[in-house]
Design a protein around this motif. Structure first.
Motif, PDB file in Angstrom:
ATOM      1  N   GLN A  11       0.965  -1.336   0.029  1.00 28.62           N
ATOM      2  CA  GLN A  11      -0.016  -0.175   0.015  1.00 28.62           C
ATOM      3  C   GLN A  11       0.815   1.354   0.036  1.00 28.62           C
ATOM      4  O   GLN A  11       0.274   2.394   0.329  1.00 28.62           O
ATOM      5  N   ILE A  12       2.218   1.259  -0.217  1.00 26.30           N
ATOM      6  CA  ILE A  12       2.937   2.471  -0.017  1.00 26.30           C
ATOM      7  C   ILE A  12       3.229   3.014  -1.707  1.00 26.30           C
ATOM      8  O   ILE A  12       3.080   4.214  -1.745  1.00 26.30           O
ATOM      9  N   SER A  13       3.291   2.206  -2.606  1.00 26.96           N
ATOM     10  CA  SER A  13       4.014   2.611  -3.905  1.00 26.96           C
ATOM     11  C   SER A  13       3.486   1.393  -5.086  1.00 26.96           C
ATOM     12  O   SER A  13       3.324   0.521  -4.756  1.00 26.96           O
ATOM     13  N   ASN A  14       3.317   1.925  -6.143  1.00 26.09           N
ATOM     14  CA  ASN A  14       3.106   1.274  -7.182  1.00 26.09           C
ATOM     15  C   ASN A  14       4.282   0.381  -7.588  1.00 26.09           C
ATOM     16  O   ASN A  14       4.447  -0.729  -8.341  1.00 26.09           O
ATOM     17  N   GLU A  15       5.471   0.888  -7.208  1.00 29.82           N
ATOM     18  CA  GLU A  15       6.826   0.218  -7.379  1.00 29.82           C
ATOM     19  C   GLU A  15       6.957  -0.903  -6.323  1.00 29.82           C
ATOM     20  O   GLU A  15       6.371  -0.848  -5.376  1.00 29.82           O
ATOM     21  N   TYR A  16       7.980  -1.890  -6.809  1.00 30.08           N
ATOM     22  CA  TYR A  16       8.341  -2.983  -5.766  1.00 30.08           C
ATOM     23  C   TYR A  16       9.415  -2.321  -4.735  1.00 30.08           C
ATOM     24  O   TYR A  16      10.212  -1.682  -5.107  1.00 30.08           O
ATOM     25  N   LEU A  17       8.931  -2.625  -3.518  1.00 29.74           N
ATOM     26  CA  LEU A  17       9.901  -2.085  -2.357  1.00 29.74           C
ATOM     27  C   LEU A  17      10.407  -3.229  -1.549  1.00 29.74           C
ATOM     28  O   LEU A  17       9.840  -3.829  -1.048  1.00 29.74           O
ATOM     29  N   ALA A  18      11.496  -3.095  -1.740  1.00 29.10           N
ATOM     30  CA  ALA A  18      12.438  -4.343  -0.965  1.00 29.10           C
ATOM     31  C   ALA A  18      12.837  -3.897   0.399  1.00 29.10           C
ATOM     32  O   ALA A  18      13.257  -2.560   0.723  1.00 29.10           O
ATOM     33  N   TYR A  19      12.813  -4.517   1.487  1.00 28.51           N
ATOM     34  CA  TYR A  19      13.261  -4.706   2.515  1.00 28.51           C
ATOM     35  C   TYR A  19      14.722  -4.158   2.980  1.00 28.51           C
ATOM     36  O   TYR A  19      15.301  -5.224   2.543  1.00 28.51           O
ATOM     37  N   ASP A  20      15.214  -3.158   3.569  1.00 28.01           N
ATOM     38  CA  ASP A  20      16.655  -3.090   3.709  1.00 28.01           C
ATOM     39  C   ASP A  20      16.867  -2.979   5.358  1.00 28.01           C
ATOM     40  O   ASP A  20      16.856  -1.816   5.772  1.00 28.01           O
ATOM     41  N   GLY A  21      17.089  -4.100   5.664  1.00 27.78           N
ATOM     42  CA  GLY A  21      17.103  -4.503   7.334  1.00 27.78           C
ATOM     43  C   GLY A  21      18.405  -3.387   7.821  1.00 27.78           C
ATOM     44  O   GLY A  21      18.262  -2.751   8.964  1.00 27.78           O
ATOM     45  N   GLU A  22      19.474  -3.338   7.139  1.00 23.70           N
ATOM     46  CA  GLU A  22      20.567  -2.704   7.701  1.00 23.70           C
ATOM     47  C   GLU A  22      20.293  -1.332   7.736  1.00 23.70           C
ATOM     48  O   GLU A  22      20.574  -0.580   8.651  1.00 23.70           O
ATOM     49  N   ASN A  23      19.613  -0.682   6.961  1.00 25.58           N
ATOM     50  CA  ASN A  23      19.170   0.603   6.866  1.00 25.58           C
ATOM     51  C   ASN A  23      18.023   1.133   7.616  1.00 25.58           C
ATOM     52  O   ASN A  23      17.520   2.296   7.404  1.00 25.58           O
ATOM     53  N   GLN A  24      17.212  -0.071   7.883  1.00 28.31           N
ATOM     54  CA  GLN A  24      15.952   0.010   8.476  1.00 28.31           C
ATOM     55  C   GLN A  24      14.972   1.009   7.365  1.00 28.31           C
ATOM     56  O   GLN A  24      14.377   2.125   7.670  1.00 28.31           O
TER      57      GLN A  24
ATOM     58  N   LEU B 194      12.505   0.667   3.531  1.00 30.00           N
ATOM     59  CA  LEU B 194      12.153  -0.063   2.306  1.00 30.00           C
ATOM     60  C   LEU B 194      12.563   0.847   1.022  1.00 30.00           C
ATOM     61  O   LEU B 194      12.387   2.040   1.148  1.00 30.00           O
ATOM     62  N   ALA B 195      13.147  -0.071   0.117  1.00 30.91           N
ATOM     63  CA  ALA B 195      13.810   0.726  -1.066  1.00 30.91           C
ATOM     64  C   ALA B 195      13.111   0.283  -2.415  1.00 30.91           C
ATOM     65  O   ALA B 195      12.993  -0.892  -2.615  1.00 30.91           O
ATOM     66  N   SER B 196      13.315   1.269  -3.200  1.00 36.35           N
ATOM     67  CA  SER B 196      13.025   0.744  -4.815  1.00 36.35           C
ATOM     68  C   SER B 196      14.224   0.907  -5.407  1.00 36.35           C
ATOM     69  O   SER B 196      14.960   1.515  -5.480  1.00 36.35           O
ATOM     70  N   GLY B 197      14.057  -0.233  -6.401  1.00 38.29           N
ATOM     71  CA  GLY B 197      15.215  -0.560  -7.376  1.00 38.29           C
ATOM     72  C   GLY B 197      14.937   0.239  -8.551  1.00 38.29           C
ATOM     73  O   GLY B 197      16.017   0.617  -9.391  1.00 38.29           O
ATOM     74  N   GLU B 198      13.847   0.659  -8.922  1.00 37.72           N
ATOM     75  CA  GLU B 198      13.494   1.474 -10.020  1.00 37.72           C
ATOM     76  C   GLU B 198      13.852   2.843  -9.952  1.00 37.72           C
ATOM     77  O   GLU B 198      14.368   3.533 -10.905  1.00 37.72           O
ATOM     78  N   SER B 199      13.295   3.607  -8.786  1.00 38.70           N
ATOM     79  CA  SER B 199      13.243   5.087  -8.935  1.00 38.70           C
ATOM     80  C   SER B 199      14.368   5.690  -7.808  1.00 38.70           C
ATOM     81  O   SER B 199      14.416   6.634  -7.459  1.00 38.70           O
ATOM     82  N   ASN B 200      14.933   4.831  -6.792  1.00 35.12           N
ATOM     83  CA  ASN B 200      15.736   4.807  -5.889  1.00 35.12           C
ATOM     84  C   ASN B 200      14.935   5.706  -4.474  1.00 35.12           C
ATOM     85  O   ASN B 200      15.503   6.193  -3.758  1.00 35.12           O
ATOM     86  N   LYS B 201      13.578   5.540  -4.625  1.00 32.29           N
ATOM     87  CA  LYS B 201      12.648   5.767  -3.558  1.00 32.29           C
ATOM     88  C   LYS B 201      13.067   5.086  -2.277  1.00 32.29           C
ATOM     89  O   LYS B 201      13.133   3.837  -2.476  1.00 32.29           O
ATOM     90  N   THR B 202      13.081   5.827  -0.792  1.00 33.20           N
ATOM     91  CA  THR B 202      13.240   4.944   0.121  1.00 33.20           C
ATOM     92  C   THR B 202      12.318   5.547   1.070  1.00 33.20           C
ATOM     93  O   THR B 202      11.839   6.585   1.109  1.00 33.20           O
ATOM     94  N   LEU B 203      11.748   4.713   1.955  1.00 31.36           N
ATOM     95  CA  LEU B 203      10.844   4.965   3.089  1.00 31.36           C
ATOM     96  C   LEU B 203      11.593   4.462   4.267  1.00 31.36           C
ATOM     97  O   LEU B 203      11.787   3.182   4.569  1.00 31.36           O
ATOM     98  N   GLY B 204      11.860   5.174   5.415  1.00 31.92           N
ATOM     99  CA  GLY B 204      12.496   4.775   6.450  1.00 31.92           C
ATOM    100  C   GLY B 204      11.842   5.619   7.867  1.00 31.92           C
ATOM    101  O   GLY B 204      10.926   6.303   7.918  1.00 31.92           O
ATOM    102  N   VAL B 205      12.505   5.193   8.859  1.00 32.66           N
ATOM    103  CA  VAL B 205      12.089   5.780  10.156  1.00 32.66           C
ATOM    104  C   VAL B 205      12.419   7.140  10.029  1.00 32.66           C
ATOM    105  O   VAL B 205      13.293   7.714   9.658  1.00 32.66           O
ATOM    106  N   ASP B 206      11.476   7.881  10.570  1.00 39.78           N
ATOM    107  CA  ASP B 206      11.400   9.397  10.897  1.00 39.78           C
ATOM    108  C   ASP B 206      10.852  10.120   9.746  1.00 39.78           C
ATOM    109  O   ASP B 206      10.587  11.303   9.754  1.00 39.78           O
ATOM    110  N   ASP B 207      10.493   9.245   8.627  1.00 38.11           N
ATOM    111  CA  ASP B 207      10.116   9.948   7.311  1.00 38.11           C
ATOM    112  C   ASP B 207       8.517  10.389   7.605  1.00 38.11           C
ATOM    113  O   ASP B 207       7.819   9.759   7.990  1.00 38.11           O
TER     114      ASP B 207
END
Length: 188
Positions: A112-125, A127-140
């Motif tokens: 429910q975040i985006s139409n792009e696939y977002l992969a979980y990046d546990g190291e950086n806490q 969710l990141a998209s490989g298509e557009s380099n969008k990220t969603l993280g803590v404090d956003d």
């Protein structure tokens, strides 16, 4: 949605405070009893702000305190279905992000975040998209819509608020600002 509501409840005044049954004492006892609790009808009680009336005390068998019914105003937070709210990501997990909206958290599922696939990046806490380099993280900061609501009065931690950001005008604030700038540059 935050609301100021008029409520009635019963509060026990312990024996040591029976000489001081004032609005301030009753308000403090109501705050201890109610603040942070969830109620199906009014939502989460954020604060007891003003006591209007204190009834006559009642003594119950085998109970040391005296029980008073009080009428008071409280500030509550009750999320409405389809309400659009701004919040802050407080935790990122494999299946999505928990967003603080008022005094409670809602789940923004990864689907429910985006139409792009977002992969979980546990190291950086995040969710990141490989298509557009969008990220969603803590404090956003995000703008989301409430799509499901299930309140559990007995165990508020089991209450569930479902969120979506897949509609126009919703999403991470930074993404919304970038989209606005792009439209402005294109003259749309």
């Amino acid at each position: 949605m935050y609301k100021r509501v008029r409520l009635k409840d019963t509060v026990e005044v312990p024996p040591r405070n029976l000489a001081d049954v004032t609005e301030a004492r009753v308000r403090a006892l109501l705050q201890d009893k109610l603040e942070g609790r969830m109620d199906e009808d009014v939502g989460s009680v954020v604060s007891v702000v003003e006591v209007h009336e204190i009834g006559d005390g009642a003594v119950l068998p085998n109970r040391p305190g005296v029980y008073y019914e009080a009428e008071f105003d409280a500030i509550t937070y009750d999320p409405d279905m389809q309400e659009v709210v701004d919040g802050t990501v407080v935790e990122v997990v494999e299946f999505g992000a928990f967003v603080g909206i008022g005094p409670i958290d809602g789940l923004l599922h990864v689907s429910q975040i985006s139409n792009e696939y977002l992969a979980y990046d546990g190291e950086n806490q995040q969710l990141a998209s490989g298509e557009s380099n969008k990220t969603l993280g803590v404090d956003d900061a995000v703008r989301v819509r409430i799509v499901t609501k299930s309140i559990d009065e007995r165990n508020p931690r089991d209450s569930k608020i479902g969120l979506t950001a897949k509609q126009p005008g919703l999403g991470k604030h930074q993404w919304l600002a970038e989209e606005y700038e792009e439209r402005t540059e294109e003259g749309v």
